[in-house]
Design a protein around this motif. Structure first.
Motif, PDB file in Angstrom:
ATOM      1  N   THR A  69     -10.278  16.457  -2.758  1.00  0.00           N
ATOM      2  CA  THR A  69     -11.091  15.650  -1.835  1.00  0.00           C
ATOM      3  C   THR A  69     -10.465  14.252  -1.769  1.00  0.00           C
ATOM      4  N   CYS A 118     -16.587  20.415  -5.031  1.00  0.00           N
ATOM      5  CA  CYS A 118     -15.951  19.579  -3.994  1.00  0.00           C
ATOM      6  C   CYS A 118     -16.966  18.707  -3.279  1.00  0.00           C
ATOM      7  N   THR A 119     -18.203  19.176  -3.197  1.00  0.00           N
ATOM      8  CA  THR A 119     -19.213  18.399  -2.466  1.00  0.00           C
ATOM      9  C   THR A 119     -20.156  17.642  -3.400  1.00  0.00           C
ATOM     10  N   ALA A 143     -11.200  23.286   0.303  1.00  0.00           N
ATOM     11  CA  ALA A 143     -11.034  21.852   0.098  1.00  0.00           C
ATOM     12  C   ALA A 143      -9.560  21.475   0.027  1.00  0.00           C
ATOM     13  N   ALA A 189     -14.803  16.920   2.139  1.00  0.00           N
ATOM     14  CA  ALA A 189     -15.246  18.180   1.547  1.00  0.00           C
ATOM     15  C   ALA A 189     -16.198  18.895   2.494  1.00  0.00           C
ATOM     16  N   LYS A 207     -10.127  26.500  -5.713  1.00  0.00           N
ATOM     17  CA  LYS A 207     -10.672  26.023  -4.433  1.00  0.00           C
ATOM     18  C   LYS A 207      -9.935  26.692  -3.291  1.00  0.00           C
ATOM     19  N   SER A 244     -15.575  13.107  -6.086  1.00  0.00           N
ATOM     20  CA  SER A 244     -16.125  14.442  -6.308  1.00  0.00           C
ATOM     21  C   SER A 244     -15.774  14.916  -7.717  1.00  0.00           C
TER      22      SER A 244
END
Ligand code: SF4
Ligand code: SF4
Ligand code: SF4
Ligand code: FES
Lengths: 76, 946
Positions: free
Chosen positions: B11, B80-81, B53, B59, B50, B36
């Motif tokens: 990210t 990621c978020t 991302a 993200a 991942k 993140s």
């Protein structure tokens, strides 16, 4: 001045007038002719300046603005 | 030497300053707030699986592969978020997570062709990597169930292929096109299992809005979007970081190679100008380097109607040296000169000017910057004391108001255009001053808050009117002016612009700009708080080019928009190394670092080092050289990497000048148009074949790295060095770094620059010296380089080029995204698929009046000449204005441009020519004659002939 030949001289006159027009508007203790002459010294070759100075003395000089003509005299 | 692998942190970096501590897998980690968990983990050395991302994009949280467990929180949030928080305890590997991730991967793989061994992305596929990372061993779904394995590939784009079979619908491509490029060409069509990536309305890529920037290809984690070169020849094995040789943005790329063969150019995330983005030119249009028309052997001929004769380097150079000596002996020392190129490296440019000053013994050196940004040099030096833009490109991220005048960044400076658009989508206000409705004025998710469609040639009047509003409405930043500028000059200027004759209402007849719109724009700009001006050749290429630059500087000073990030005066340079070519002393009146030749101390520095006396008088500029040639006083010219016949105004005059010379030496990749008038041709090398540096529009000096041997045998700097030697002047550099060392030793603003420094820090913005050892991103922070900022009076003077009954329309010129300048390079790539001819844009009213229909041949006539091209009817141009590009020699738009020029610098007035347009029935007579002559002139004698 449309053809390529002899347009060298005509160009010098035109360019000098353009430069003089710019400096005519500026605030300067030394005056626009001196500023114009300085510009010519800084950017034109000695040959161009000589040709221009000589030109200013001929009838072509009539096509020069007053500031440009004064500048030509200052090039001496 | 292997492949350079850039780390993907998953990210983007957080902008927040406060630091946050947390524990990831038992290890304490400290990162800025807002980071993140995924990025924090990666920074600490832990990789979380991942797919959707990547750190170039915000993200998205769709693939569910990056799940983690957080102490005290329910469930398994996506790392990621989820931002970090103080004291958080995170686990990235647990049996529960492993099981979940395997399940996700199984789903993806069940709808994926398992042809990894023969897949073009084999070894460079994140899906493959993730299958390994999660330990996927078997797939429980029926491979004969519903899938997309029959989907057909889209091969419409010449540079990359879209193969939907392999798509995992992570939408990284869609987001890259939106967030990074700002074109919004891609969407996810359909829902759930049926969803697929699609350009436009289910169009092929070439039929869509796609501009082929490559961001989606780079973002794609699978083989779905892949460069055709990779499909054709396979994965690269080593790479080197180098700089794009097209425009002044100066994007850096990893040149990914197989041996000496270039596989692809991948934008480099660490590149401070491009931050990992690219445009179609730098990313894909390098095929010209091996085009069959490239000349690799030196050639000479006794007259320009003869065919060329291939000779050895020794013969070509000794012949050239003998000719130059003969000409100087016959016509005098000043009868010869040279033109250096903004396409060549700093080191090469420096060497050409050294050759002229030291070996020719005069100052007849000029550069193609003459025809583009020379007014920038003059104007900014007058106002601020330095001939350069004030900011770095990152600065735009801090701007609240962006004023674009005479520039079309989305076409001419695409990567910067994308960065600007990103800021505009975040809410910055936009003012566009341009005769044409450029893409910026209205494009997806962007709309200019003010567009002032002025008549070409009236920039100064419009800028003065903006200043009028600033001064008379009390919007000036007097505190800034008092502290930083000459107060008396300011007062004189303020009085001048405040005069009623300068008001928006008073100038509207001349400018064609609605006074209310102009007042609105002035208020926007003045109120910022951070307002930045970006300008291009639409400012400089006028008879008042230098005055316009000063008017821009005045406006920025008067509103205090200088000396911090987010503001400033930013010239967008055309060619890759225009800034560098100017810095290196390519002007006839200036040595490196913009020091006038009349300055005794500067001359003494060089005289001591070079062992020669130096001329204290300025030399000839390009237009003066041509005038002097026509008058019979200038006889020999060495042109490196420049095509003045095509790029300079009034083609017939240029041709007459070249024809009048006795020895024209052209050093280039191809037999360009100027070479039709040459007596010696020295083959040049591409940027891939040499070491050196380029300096971009933000004064950033960046390395160019050699990745293959020069096809012609020598880098361009070596050719210049050999020419100097042949002339009897000693030069003995063994590497361009030694040339840069000489620049640093002689040029105060470059004193700290060296290849070692560049190796260490990547790139550096001059001034770089003891006071600023790592360079200067923003200039004039505390004070102006010239001490006090200087306001100049900028009186509007209408150009002498006026419309009248014979020539009632105004022609203005520009360029488009896929082509580059005279097109010598881009025309020799697949980019012709986007633009294969120059078109004349004409307003429907003007077209109708003349009975011209879309696509018709039209004659374009001016005082200087006539040409023919096809018409494109569009209301992008205002009535009374026509527009064309100048990428093709067959059109030669410059046949019609005149030799009016900027008063201070002789930069040609390309942007205003009075013309008439009429229906035509094909190419003009001279176009046919010209192409015959060009063909004849390009003949190369075979062994047996002659
Ligand atoms: S190449 Fe660029 S413009 Fe085209 S779809 Fe991909 S990201 Fe969008
Ligand atoms: S094309 Fe590539 S980036 Fe786009 S959705 Fe499919 S796999 Fe993801
Ligand atoms: S924006 Fe300019 S420097 Fe960047 S890739 Fe395109 S042409 Fe090259
Ligand atoms: S990488 Fe986090 S959800 Fe896809």
């Amino acid at each position: 001045m449309s053809e390529a030949t002899d347009h060298g001289d005509e160009r010098l006159i035109q360019m000098a007038n353009q430069i003089a027009t710019f400096f005519r508007g500026q605030r300067s203790a030394r005056g626009p002719a001196a500023e114009t002459a300085d510009h010519l010294k800084a950017f034109w070759t000695p040959d161009m300046r000589n040709t221009f100075r000589a030109l200013a003395e001929t009838e072509a000089g009539a096509r020069l603005s007053e500031v440009a003509r004064d500048a030509a005299r200052l090039l001496r | 030497m292997g492949l350079i692998h850039e780390i993907d942190l998953g990210t983007p970096a957080s902008e927040q300053g406060v630091s946050t501590r947390l524990i990831i897998d038992g290890r304490e980690v400290e990162v800025p707030a807002g980071t993140s968990i995924m990025r924090a983990a990666k920074l600490a050395g832990t990789t979380i699986p991942k797919l959707c991302a990547t750190d170039m994009l915000d993200a998205f949280g769709s693939c569910r592969l990056c799940l983690v467990e957080i102490e005290g929180r329910p469930g398994t949030p996506a790392s990621c978020t989820t931002p970090v928080s103080e004291g958080m305890v995170v686990r990235t590997q647990t049996p529960k997570l492993a099981k979940l991730r395997k399940g996700v991967m199984e789903l993806y793989i069940s709808d994926h062709p398992l042809d990894c061994l023969t897949c073009s992305a084999n070894g460079d596929c994140e899906l493959q990597d993730m299958a390994g990372a999660v330990g996927l061993r078997d797939v429980r779904y029926d491979p004969k169930g519903a899938n997309h394995l029959d989907a057909v590939a889209d091969t419409s784009n010449p540079y990359f292929t879209y193969d939907p079979k392999k798509c995992i619908v992570c939408s990284r491509c869609v987001r890259a096109c939106q967030e990074v490029q700002g074109t919004f060409a891609l969407t996810i069509e359909g829902r759930g299992f049926g969803s697929r990536v699609s350009p436009g309305q289910s169009q092929p890529f070439m039929g869509s809005e796609c501009v082929s920037c490559g961001a989606c290809v780079q973002a794609c984690p699978t083989a779905t979007l892949t460069e055709n070169r990779v499909i054709e020849i396979g994965q690269p094995e080593h790479s080197a970081v180098t700089t794009c040789a097209y425009c002044g943005v100066g994007c850096t790329f990893k040149a990914e190679m197989r041996g000496e063969e270039l596989v692809r150019m991948v934008p480099y995330k660490d590149g401070k100008a491009n931050r990992g983005h690219s445009c179609v030119k730098g990313r894909f249009a390098w095929g010209y380097a091996h085009h069959k028309e490239r000349i690799t052997k030196p050639m000479i001929r006794s007259s320009i109607d003869q065919p060329w004769r291939e000779v050895s380097w020794e013969e070509a150079l000794s012949h050239t040296a003998a000719e130059f000596k003969r000409i100087q002996a016959t016509y005098g020392r000043n009868a010869v000169g040279a033109i250096s190129s903004s396409r060549c490296t700093n080191e090469e440019v420096y060497l050409v000017q050294k050759l002229v000053r030291a070996a020719f013994g005069n100052n007849n050196i000029d550069t193609c910057a003459r025809v583009c940004h020379s007014p920038t040099g003059y104007g900014l030096k007058t106002a601020f004391g330095t001939s350069a833009g004030t900011q770095d490109f990152d600065s735009v991220e801090k701007s609240d108001v962006i004023l674009v005048i005479g520039a079309n960044p989305t076409d001419a400076h695409p990567v910067f255009g994308s960065r600007m658009k990103k800021r505009l989508r975040q809410g910055a206000k936009l003012i566009v001053i341009d005769p044409r409705r450029t893409d910026l004025v209205k494009s997806p998710h962007i709309k200019a808050d003010a567009h002032l469609p002025l008549k070409p040639g009236t920039n100064v009047a419009v800028l003065n009117a903006l200043a009028h509003v600033v001064v008379t409405e009390g919007l000036a930043d007097l505190e800034f002016v008092r502290e930083r500028c000459n107060w008396d000059d300011f007062q004189a200027w303020a009085e001048f612009v405040a005069h009623p004759s300068q008001s928006p209402e008073a100038v509207t007849t001349a400018t064609g700009v609605d006074p209310d719109a102009l007042r609105h724009a002035a208020r926007l700009y003045a109120q910022g708080p951070n307002s930045a001006i970006y300008y291009g050749l639409g400012v400089t290429e006028h008879s008042q080019g230098s005055t316009t630059v000063m008017a821009i500087a005045n406006l920025a000073m008067a509103t205090g928009n200088l000396g911090r990030p987010g503001v400033g005066v930013n010239p967008l340079r055309g060619q890759n190394n225009v800034q560098g070519a100017c810095d290196m002393g390519s002007f006839p009146h200036e040595m490196s670092g913009y020091r006038h030749v009349s300055d005794a101390a500067t001359r003494a520095t060089f005289a001591a080092l070079w062992g020669v006396e130096l001329d204290a008088e300025p030399g000839l500029r390009i237009p003066n050289m041509l005038d002097e040639a026509v008058s019979g006083r200038f006889k020999a010219l060495y042109v490196q990497g420049e095509d003045i016949l095509q790029s300079d105004p009034n083609t017939r005059h240029v041709a007459a000048g070249l024809e009048a010379m006795e020895c024209v030496v052209v050093q280039d990749l191809f037999l360009n148009e100027t070479a039709n008038y040459a007596h010696v041709f020295l083959p040049g090398s591409t940027f891939l074949e040499k070491d050196g540096t380029f300096t971009n529009a933000e004064r950033r000096i960046q390395r160019v790295r050699k990745v293959m041997s020069p096809l012609n045998g020598y880098a361009d700097w070596e050719v210049t060095q050999k020419l100097a030697q042949a002339l009897g002047y000693p030069m003995a550099y063994t590497h361009p770094s030694e040339i840069m060392d000489e620049v640093a030793a002689t040029t105060p603003t470059f004193a700290g620059v060296s290849y070692d420094l560049l190796e260490r820090v990547g790139s550096v913005q001059w001034p770089c010296n003891a006071a600023a050892p790592e360079g200067t991103p923003t200039m004039h922070m505390e004070r102006f380089v010239r001490d006090q900022g200087k306001f100049m009076i900028t009186e509007y003077v209408a150009t002498e080029e006026r419309v009248g009954p014979r020539f009632p329309l105004l022609l203005t010129t520009g360029r488009i995204l896929s082509q580059y300048n005279v097109g010598a390079q881009t025309r020799r790539t697949e980019n012709v698929q986007w633009h294969d001819q120059d078109l004349l844009e004409i307003h429907p009213h003007d077209a109708e009046e003349r009975g011209v229909r879309d696509g018709d041949w039209v004659k374009l006539i001016s005082r200087a000449g006539e040409t023919a091209l096809r018409a494109k009817i569009t209301d992008r141009v205002a009535p009374g204005v026509v527009y064309t590009t100048f990428h093709n020699p067959e059109t030669q738009a410059n046949v019609v441009t005149t030799d009016y020029s900027d008063w201070a610098t002789n930069c040609p007035e390309y942007k205003v020519t009075a013309v008439q347009v009429g229906r035509g029935n094909g190419p003009a007579e001279w176009q046919v004659a010209y192409s015959d002559q060009a063909k004849r002139s390009r003949r190369i004698a075979t062994e047996a002939a002659e």
